[in-house]
Write an enzyme that holds these catalytic residues in place. Structure first.
Site, PDB file in Angstrom:
ATOM      1  N   SER A 132       0.929  -1.205   0.098  1.00  0.00           N
ATOM      2  CA  SER A 132       0.071  -0.027   0.075  1.00  0.00           C
ATOM      3  C   SER A 132       0.865   1.285  -0.057  1.00  0.00           C
ATOM      4  O   SER A 132       2.118   1.349   0.546  1.00  0.00           O
ATOM      5  CB  SER A 132      -0.701   0.023   1.162  1.00  0.00           C
ATOM      6  OG  SER A 132      -1.478   1.284   1.584  1.00  0.00           O
ATOM      7  N   TYR A 145      -1.671  -0.967  11.292  1.00  0.00           N
ATOM      8  CA  TYR A 145      -1.786  -1.205   9.755  1.00  0.00           C
ATOM      9  C   TYR A 145      -0.536  -0.891   9.183  1.00  0.00           C
ATOM     10  O   TYR A 145      -0.007  -1.544   8.405  1.00  0.00           O
ATOM     11  CB  TYR A 145      -2.872  -0.464   9.167  1.00  0.00           C
ATOM     12  CG  TYR A 145      -3.019  -0.640   7.689  1.00  0.00           C
ATOM     13  CD1 TYR A 145      -3.324  -1.867   7.171  1.00  0.00           C
ATOM     14  CD2 TYR A 145      -2.787   0.614   6.814  1.00  0.00           C
ATOM     15  CE1 TYR A 145      -3.335  -2.025   5.806  1.00  0.00           C
ATOM     16  CE2 TYR A 145      -2.787   0.499   5.555  1.00  0.00           C
ATOM     17  CZ  TYR A 145      -3.306  -0.721   5.015  1.00  0.00           C
ATOM     18  OH  TYR A 145      -3.208  -0.958   3.669  1.00  0.00           O
TER      19      TYR A 145
END
Length: 277
Positions: A132, A145
């Site tokens: 990501s 995360y």
């Protein structure tokens, strides 16, 4: 001979879109996920479906053994499965932090361990790790995360050097904003953990940001990432990283050139703007 590909997290979003695209391009696709019932349409399309829970070692072993027995080879592993656990570091229980790492990092690593013998034996293969832009930038309430995505970035760099002598490529794909279930899951967890604590104001603002960004024209459909993965698999010498979709390149450019404090300020302004604060 068709090339064999294993895709995790294939019951929705990027994984499902990638499974469909690669199947249309002639790959023998194995689509794996916990929610097998949600992959019936993939099965109906001729895609092989496998149950896979990245928190269960026996499940990981069984999935890889099934491919080894049926195909005897694996040309590409696409590690797409994962989720975003949000909430302040103070509020999120350590058990949830461990689960975030179990799914996003340790499950991915275990799957790679089990797939590598096939790839080394054939002296070829590609491992695609979906990280990501969150693996290179930061935001409030996303510590667990982002920590997992930073970890997979580093893991991938080391792995790329380890596997080069065996003819195996390691590619990192860094999506920006993609229209999937991810934002809703992250928002729900964030409000559950931090919606009624000292961080409630930040959680409410960030929840509005997630809701607003999911409707933004900057957010891309999952097939944008699927196309990028396909391009990487077709390349004779793939790039080590592909930033794709949802403003990914712009955000990573700004992160590269702004100081930490300047980027903090930029993220706060974006947060307030999108959240309507």
């Amino acid at each position: 001979m068709s090339k064999t590909v294993l895709i995790t997290g294939a019951s929705s979003g990027i994984g499902e879109a990638t499974a469909r695209r690669l199947a249309l391009e002639g790959y023998k696709v194995y689509a794996a996920a916990r929610r097998v019932d949600r992959m019936k349409s993939l099965s109906d399309a001729g895609i092989q479906v496998l149950p896979l829970d990245l928190t269960d070692d026996a499940s990981i072993v069984q999935a890889v053994e099934a491919i080894a027995q049926r195909e005897g080879r694996l040309d590409a592993l696409i590690n797409n499965a994962g989720y975003g656990s949000y909430g302040s570091l103070e509020d999120v229980p350590l058990d949830e932090g461990r689960r975030q790492f179990e799914v996003n990092v340790f499950g991915l690593a275990r799957l790679i361990q089990l797939c590598l013998p096939m790839m080394r034996a054939q002296r070829s293969g590609t491992i695609v790790n979906i990280t990501s832009i969150g693996g290179k930038m930061h935001e409030p309430l996303g510590s667990w995360y982002h920590a997992t995505k930073f970890a997979v970035e580093g893991l991938s760099d080391c792995l790329r050097m380890e596997l080069a002598p065996f003819g195996i490529d390691v590619v990192v794909v860094e999506p920006g904003g993609i229209r999937t279930e991810w934002a809703g899951i992250a928002q729900e967890g964030m409000l559950r953990y931090s919606g009624h604590t000292a961080y409630a104001e930040q959680a409410a603002m960030h929840a509005r940001l997630f809701a607003a960004s999911d409707k933004s024209s900057m957010v891309s459909p999952p097939d944008v990432v699927a196309k990028t993965i396909s391009r990487a698999l077709r390349a004779s010498r793939p790039r080590t990283r592909y930033a794709t979709g949802g403003g990914a390149r712009t955000i990573l450019f700004l992160r590269r050139w702004l100081s930490d404090r300047a980027f903090d300020g930029l993220m706060r302004r974006i947060e307030k703007s999108l959240a309507g604060a």
